[in-house]
Design an enzyme around this catalytic site. Sequence first.
Site, PDB file in Angstrom:
ATOM      1  N   PHE A  57       0.904  -1.103   0.048  1.00 25.45           N
ATOM      2  CA  PHE A  57       0.188   0.039   0.154  1.00 25.45           C
ATOM      3  C   PHE A  57       0.806   1.166  -0.051  1.00 25.45           C
ATOM      4  O   PHE A  57       0.471   2.287  -0.739  1.00 25.45           O
ATOM      5  CB  PHE A  57      -0.960   0.111   1.158  1.00 25.45           C
ATOM      6  CG  PHE A  57      -1.967   1.095   1.219  1.00 25.45           C
ATOM      7  CD1 PHE A  57      -3.004   0.567   0.156  1.00 25.45           C
ATOM      8  CD2 PHE A  57      -2.227   2.023   1.609  1.00 25.45           C
ATOM      9  CE1 PHE A  57      -4.261   1.251   0.106  1.00 25.45           C
ATOM     10  CE2 PHE A  57      -3.235   2.897   1.550  1.00 25.45           C
ATOM     11  CZ  PHE A  57      -4.185   2.555   0.776  1.00 25.45           C
ATOM     12  N   CYS A  58       2.189   1.245   0.704  1.00 30.86           N
ATOM     13  CA  CYS A  58       2.844   2.189   0.728  1.00 30.86           C
ATOM     14  C   CYS A  58       2.478   3.592   1.143  1.00 30.86           C
ATOM     15  O   CYS A  58       3.369   4.393   1.825  1.00 30.86           O
ATOM     16  CB  CYS A  58       3.330   2.650  -0.652  1.00 30.86           C
ATOM     17  SG  CYS A  58       4.076   1.213  -1.537  1.00 30.86           S
ATOM     18  N   ASP A  59       1.405   4.000   1.293  1.00 33.40           N
ATOM     19  CA  ASP A  59       0.930   5.271   2.041  1.00 33.40           C
ATOM     20  C   ASP A  59      -0.303   4.917   2.887  1.00 33.40           C
ATOM     21  O   ASP A  59      -1.250   5.703   2.771  1.00 33.40           O
ATOM     22  CB  ASP A  59       0.706   6.475   0.948  1.00 33.40           C
ATOM     23  CG  ASP A  59       0.476   7.806   1.568  1.00 33.40           C
ATOM     24  OD1 ASP A  59       1.106   7.930   2.578  1.00 33.40           O
ATOM     25  OD2 ASP A  59      -0.175   8.528   0.940  1.00 33.40           O
ATOM     26  N   LEU A  60      -0.264   3.976   3.863  1.00 33.21           N
ATOM     27  CA  LEU A  60      -1.250   3.926   4.665  1.00 33.21           C
ATOM     28  C   LEU A  60      -1.428   4.799   5.808  1.00 33.21           C
ATOM     29  O   LEU A  60      -0.533   5.376   6.682  1.00 33.21           O
ATOM     30  CB  LEU A  60      -1.103   2.508   5.275  1.00 33.21           C
ATOM     31  CG  LEU A  60      -2.182   1.702   5.708  1.00 33.21           C
ATOM     32  CD1 LEU A  60      -1.755   0.176   6.120  1.00 33.21           C
ATOM     33  CD2 LEU A  60      -2.837   2.527   7.176  1.00 33.21           C
TER      34      LEU A  60
END
Length: 810
Positions: free
Chosen positions: A162-165
């Site tokens: 997801f990288c940008d939770l």
Amino acid sequence: MTCINSPAALPAVGKRSPAGAESSDWTSQCRAGRRVDTCTTAKMENFVLYEEIGKGNKSTVYKGRRKGTINFVAILCIDKSKRPEITNRVRLTHGIEHQNIVLFHEWYETSNHLWLVVELCTGGSLAMVIAQDEYLHEDVVRQFGIDLVTGLRQIHGLGIIFCDLNPAKILLDGPGTLKYSNFSLAKAEGENLDEFFSLIGAEDDVGESNNGTQRRKSKIRSRGSSTYMAPEILKGEDCSPISDLWSLGCVLYEMFTGKPPFFSESHSELVEMVLHEDPPPPEPQESTGQKPSVEFLGLIEDLLQKDPFKRLSWRGLLQHPFWGGAFAGCEKSFSEEDNSGSLSDNGIRLSVNIGELQQTGGHKNLQASNPQMDRNQQQKSYKLENPADLQPKRALDINSKESIFLLSSHPTPRTSLVVSQSSNIIQSAPPKDFPVSPQDMDSKIKGLIYTEADLTVTPIMDNPKILKPTPMKFDAKTLSVPAYSAEKLVSLKGQDWTLFIQQLCSLIDTGEKTAGPPRAKLNLMCYLCSVTSHKEVATRLIDSQLFPVLTQQLRSAPNWDIRSRMIRLIGLLACHTTQLRDDVPITEAVTVLTELTRENFRNTKLKHCLIPALGELMYLVANQEEKRPHSRDHWAIPSIAYTVLIRCIREGGDPVTNHLAAKIVENVCTTNSSPAQGFITGEMGLLLWYLFTHSTMDSLRVTTISALCRITRHSASAFQSVIDKVGLTAVLNSLVAGISRIQQYMLTMFIAMLSSGIHLQRLVQEKDFVTKVVRLLESPSTVIRGKAFLVLLEVLRNNKEMLLLCCQTR
């Protein structure tokens, strides 16, 4: 109702379109001045566009509906400068069907904008919920956390990071399920997102020959929120499943405390804090908030380990005691290699290529909810060497001569666990020609009239929608008894418990010859109020000799300071007690509280103190009587109590008194008990309706109409008397203009009336009634749509000629 389905959308409540515009298409919305491309109507005419419900820097979110259905969607209008992010979102989420991931339907491209059609989430974002509530209780954090872990497990299982939770990218649907929404900065495992953005950007900017500029743009695009970034990411390492787990820990921390574990206006200071400082121990913002459990503290500590190799793995996360066994058995699908961030062998991978996307209209049945998916399936390929592979089909709009790119004009099938279960039920149902008698039909409809949502009970004491709770603090140093915690009181047995109760009774019954005892009593009352929130403690105290002593002291107390504390203690005991002994003298307590209320009826402050305790005692009796239905002399409610409460509704003098009295009626009439019968009078329905129509507070209006709905459950003639008095037109106007909860209760009362035969012939012939109910089929609330169907079913069963009107209205 607020909805945010856009990456940068801010909550903005949109008013419902005026009458006549509800069924308008995109063209009429454009004429009304909305920013909609004119060519869009040619290929998106299968959607109805409603009001704007969210807005971001380069995006606008509209509420929409697919024509010919009651499936509401969110339609995102996004500036084409966001093409790389949107293309990334589409390629990663198309075909994913999971209860914790926002469902992607279709996308379109016009000359100026990209249009995404996705699942409508009416609960707003998690960030908005945290901002509104300031902090969430640990039980809510656990419930939300299970949604987050379930969704993230599915995302990682598909080979996506997801990288940008962060809370702004998590939405809530109507029932309160959390869903991952914005995958713009997500990526496939092992992929370089900067290269993907450069590839898509280069396709857009064919005239741009400066590769360095493209790379700088792509790096800016791929940055997420530093507040939730793992330390290794800030050091320049690539995102991994383990870094997502750090972000998950930050979100859980923020839900409980109301603020992230690391925050600073300065980016350099924030980076320094994340890399070298420990987060503050999680504590709720208010001092009165619950303390975190040992399990929650341990979970946060394990997730926020700065060394990724020491951070909690997937197996450890699923097995953690904080979840209370919610993931029992699920952890078997994860190997110990999770510690290194690798999910390559977990078996939850899919075989789908980009070419299939165009052929299937963006839909692929992923069976994502099945954790035991065939481990021989290959990993889904997200690699996109040629941007044209994900280009939508090109079409020409005859009217505007503008190119329109259409990914899919076919409805995306929406499958879920619930649908699958219902399909199985239908297959095992009797054949279609199986005869159903009218009596069986009546019985089935009556069983559907009242749902759990119609019979929810909330406390009368300390209800923030009625009266702001008064904080109770005590001084443990000057307390005349040991300041035991609630857990310690529960553990007291035999002689120890008896001795403690005797001390309490002796102190409460002390004479008032000096100035000391009143202060000591006040301190003691505050202490007891603080421990009665524990249900087992409240149950033990109300069954003890303490309760009759408190009742006796209500009359002999020297002043209202002490008396008000005793009244509050009695109310809290009744509110939190789970089981009542037959010999507890409830009647005496109710009688004293009723007399004090009648004697001080003109004193608003004292009424606000007395009525909640009286109501909690009455509901306690009603609830216990429903569980164990037989007469008990010590629980009898005197008729004067009903008289006083009805007077509070009729001439309470202030909204709070009205609200408290109506709340008592609502709670008590939820039960099938003798106390509920005391409120079933010819006058009560009209009193509640008058209060409903003359109140300006939504919370009071909802309570009064809910109370009337629950009385109608016992006697449909209560609602009949309202219609006879004020007229059907006035009632229907309130139905149309009411907020969703009011519409829900009013539809319930109409079904109850129709199923009982009251006003049957009049209602089934009333065209205005049928028309207004049909329009409620477009409500975003599933409950309201279901109840509207039931009303129409009863109408059509008794008057088939109304079927044509229903079709014309739709």
